[in-house]
Design a protein around this motif. Structure first.
Motif, PDB file in Angstrom:
ATOM      1  N   GLN A  42       0.804  -1.229   0.000  1.00 31.25           N
ATOM      2  CA  GLN A  42       0.000   0.000   0.000  1.00 31.25           C
ATOM      3  C   GLN A  42       0.833   1.272   0.000  1.00 31.25           C
ATOM      4  OE1 GLN A  42      -3.506  -0.229   2.574  1.00 31.25           O
ATOM      5  NE2 GLN A  42      -2.852  -2.300   3.120  1.00 31.25           N
ATOM      6  N   CYS A  43       2.077   1.171  -0.439  1.00 28.41           N
ATOM      7  CA  CYS A  43       2.916   2.356  -0.583  1.00 28.41           C
ATOM      8  C   CYS A  43       3.352   2.518  -2.030  1.00 28.41           C
ATOM      9  CB  CYS A  43       4.182   2.223   0.265  1.00 28.41           C
ATOM     10  SG  CYS A  43       3.897   2.400   2.016  1.00 28.41           S
ATOM     11  N   ARG A  56      -0.545   6.384   5.012  1.00 31.58           N
ATOM     12  CA  ARG A  56       0.174   5.106   5.005  1.00 31.58           C
ATOM     13  C   ARG A  56       1.215   5.124   3.886  1.00 31.58           C
ATOM     14  NH1 ARG A  56       2.810   1.300   5.150  1.00 31.58           N
ATOM     15  NH2 ARG A  56       2.318  -0.886   5.213  1.00 31.58           N
ATOM     16  N   GLU A 111      -2.815 -10.160  -2.760  1.00 31.86           N
ATOM     17  CA  GLU A 111      -2.565  -9.544  -4.066  1.00 31.86           C
ATOM     18  C   GLU A 111      -2.024 -10.569  -5.060  1.00 31.86           C
ATOM     19  OE1 GLU A 111      -0.274  -5.939  -4.062  1.00 31.86           O
ATOM     20  OE2 GLU A 111       0.180  -6.104  -6.203  1.00 31.86           O
ATOM     21  N   ARG A 115      -7.186  -1.783  -9.485  1.00 28.45           N
ATOM     22  CA  ARG A 115      -6.707  -0.813  -8.500  1.00 28.45           C
ATOM     23  C   ARG A 115      -7.462   0.513  -8.632  1.00 28.45           C
ATOM     24  NH1 ARG A 115      -1.764  -1.767  -6.143  1.00 28.45           N
ATOM     25  NH2 ARG A 115      -0.612  -3.503  -7.003  1.00 28.45           N
ATOM     26  N   GLY A 150      -9.452   0.244  -5.580  1.00 29.70           N
ATOM     27  CA  GLY A 150      -8.416   0.413  -4.566  1.00 29.70           C
ATOM     28  C   GLY A 150      -8.479   1.781  -3.894  1.00 29.70           C
ATOM     29  N   SER A 151      -7.950   1.867  -2.684  1.00 30.24           N
ATOM     30  CA  SER A 151      -7.894   3.156  -1.998  1.00 30.24           C
ATOM     31  C   SER A 151      -6.751   3.986  -2.561  1.00 30.24           C
ATOM     32  CB  SER A 151      -7.642   2.947  -0.501  1.00 30.24           C
ATOM     33  OG  SER A 151      -8.598   2.070   0.018  1.00 30.24           O
ATOM     34  N   ILE A 206      -3.533   6.237  -2.620  1.00 28.84           N
ATOM     35  CA  ILE A 206      -2.391   6.329  -1.706  1.00 28.84           C
ATOM     36  C   ILE A 206      -1.549   7.527  -2.110  1.00 28.84           C
ATOM     37  CG2 ILE A 206      -2.305   3.881  -1.162  1.00 28.84           C
ATOM     38  CD1 ILE A 206      -0.152   3.578  -3.252  1.00 28.84           C
ATOM     39  N   ALA A 244      -3.967   1.480  -3.877  1.00 29.08           N
ATOM     40  CA  ALA A 244      -3.593   0.202  -3.272  1.00 29.08           C
ATOM     41  C   ALA A 244      -4.350  -0.925  -3.964  1.00 29.08           C
ATOM     42  CB  ALA A 244      -3.931   0.218  -1.785  1.00 29.08           C
ATOM     43  N   SER A 252      -8.658  -4.931  -1.230  1.00 21.80           N
ATOM     44  CA  SER A 252      -8.662  -6.075  -0.315  1.00 21.80           C
ATOM     45  C   SER A 252      -9.699  -7.109  -0.754  1.00 21.80           C
ATOM     46  CB  SER A 252      -9.005  -5.601   1.090  1.00 21.80           C
ATOM     47  OG  SER A 252     -10.348  -5.134   1.111  1.00 21.80           O
TER      48      SER A 252
END
Length: 331
Positions: A53-54, A81, A152, A176, A180-181, A183, A194, A197
């Motif tokens: 998540q980076c 994050r 993943e 994504r 995805g959130s 980032i 990210a 999930s």
DNA sequence: TTCCAGGTATTAC
DNA sequence: GTAATACATGGA
């Protein structure tokens, strides 16, 4: 083979921090572009992607791998994050990095992801001394196996069935973007997301997933996401199980067969004996070990399980990359 | 247009 | 047990 090593940059760009992960015998390009992860894109002389998540930028430098990540933004808790260190430690180093110094301290999660601490030559020394492997290692020296997030990895390889690697990468990127959130990225950079999930994907519909261009694989991904989300299978716990037990659990999932299970075991579950046999590896094994004869799948599996030793998965990755990149083995 | 892509589940022998 | 076949989609 010596990887191309560009000159190191001098200053981290504003709003980012940088660290060096020392590594010998590490070919970043081969590692990130050998069909084990679908999260990386070559931008100029660096690889950009998302892990844990980076958002990260990675460059091959003479002493190892240089990693750049955005600095944490205290005004955006949702995007906090980030960083090469745990968030609390990252804040401590902000002032140093922002003043233009590279962050030299370690980043344990990135070291684990890239496996920079692993002694690759010691692994290669365990390979059987046969001509095909020697040639593959000669061509692809420095090729590593990443330690990816199990979810993943599982989800990505569920999408891999009869797809070209470039298309798998595309579908993963769409997944994504849509689910995805967001980032943190460096200022002015295109947004990054990210990997969604299992819970997130379980709460979508099969039709939603299908609109990411994944075709019939949508049903497998949705059903598997629902099983993981409701706790039928603890993916992180898989890492502590023996190989056979972990494999059995994975094979219970819809859409997971012998090939995908081996990929998940090798690329994310600390199982260096796991040996995925896809069309490329099957072709390479037939061509290089059986003089191109037609060989039953069972015999290939037997060879994979017995011939290559405790680090068979690495041998497999050398053969895969060699067949695809250098030998262009065809049917 | 036709073929093929880091497979799997189902069905047929 | 092993061998065909459907399954979606897009690039070559």
């Amino acid at each position: 083979m010596t990887p191309h090593v560009p000159a190191p940059a001098t200053q981290p760009e504003p709003g980012t921090q940088r660290c060096l992960l020392p590594a010998r015998n590490y070919d970043l390009a081969a590692t990130l572009d050998s069909g084990q992860s679908f999260a990386w894109t070559l931008v100029g002389d660096a690889w950009e992607g998302v892990a844990h998540q980076c958002w990260i930028r990675l460059r091959q430098v003479p002493d190892g791998i240089e990693a750049t990540t955005p600095l944490p933004d205290p005004k955006s808790p949702a995007l906090r994050r980030v960083g090469l260190l745990a968030p609390d430690k990252a804040r401590e180093t902000c002032a140093v990095a922002a003043s233009g110094q590279a962050v030299e301290s370690g980043s344990p999660w990135l070291t684990a992801y890239l496996q920079t601490d692993l002694d690759l030559s010691a692994i290669v020394d365990t390979f059987p001394p046969d001509a095909p492997l020697i040639e593959a290692v000669k061509c692809c020296g420095g090729l590593r196996i990443l330690r990816q997030d199990p979810w993943e990895c599982l989800a990505s390889f569920l999408l891999s069935a009869t797809k070209q690697i470039v298309q798998i990468r595309q579908i993963c990127a769409t997944l994504r973007r849509r689910f995805g959130s967001p980032i943190a990225v460096p200022a002015g950079h295109t947004p990054a997301f990210a990997f969604p999930s299992a819970q997130t994907l379980a709460s979508t519909t099969e039709s939603d997933l299908r609109q990411c261009g994944m075709g019939f694989r949508a049903r497998y991904l949705h059903q598997t996401a629902r099983r993981v989300a409701r706790g039928d299978l603890d993916l992180l716990n898989l890492r502590s199980l023996p190989l056979d037990a972990a494999r059995t659990r994975l094979l219970e999932l819809p859409g997971v067969g012998p090939k995908i299970s081996e990929c998940v075991l090798l690329f994310s579950c600390d199982q260096p004996r796991a040996f995925p046999i896809d069309v490329w590896v099957a072709r390479a094994l037939r061509r290089l070990y059986y003089h191109g004869r037609r060989v039953p799948a069972g015999e290939l599996r037997e060879l994979a399980a017995t011939h290559f030793g405790p680090w068979a998965g690495h041998a497999q990755q050398f053969l895969f990359h060699y067949a695809r990149r250098y030998a262009r083995l065809t049917h």
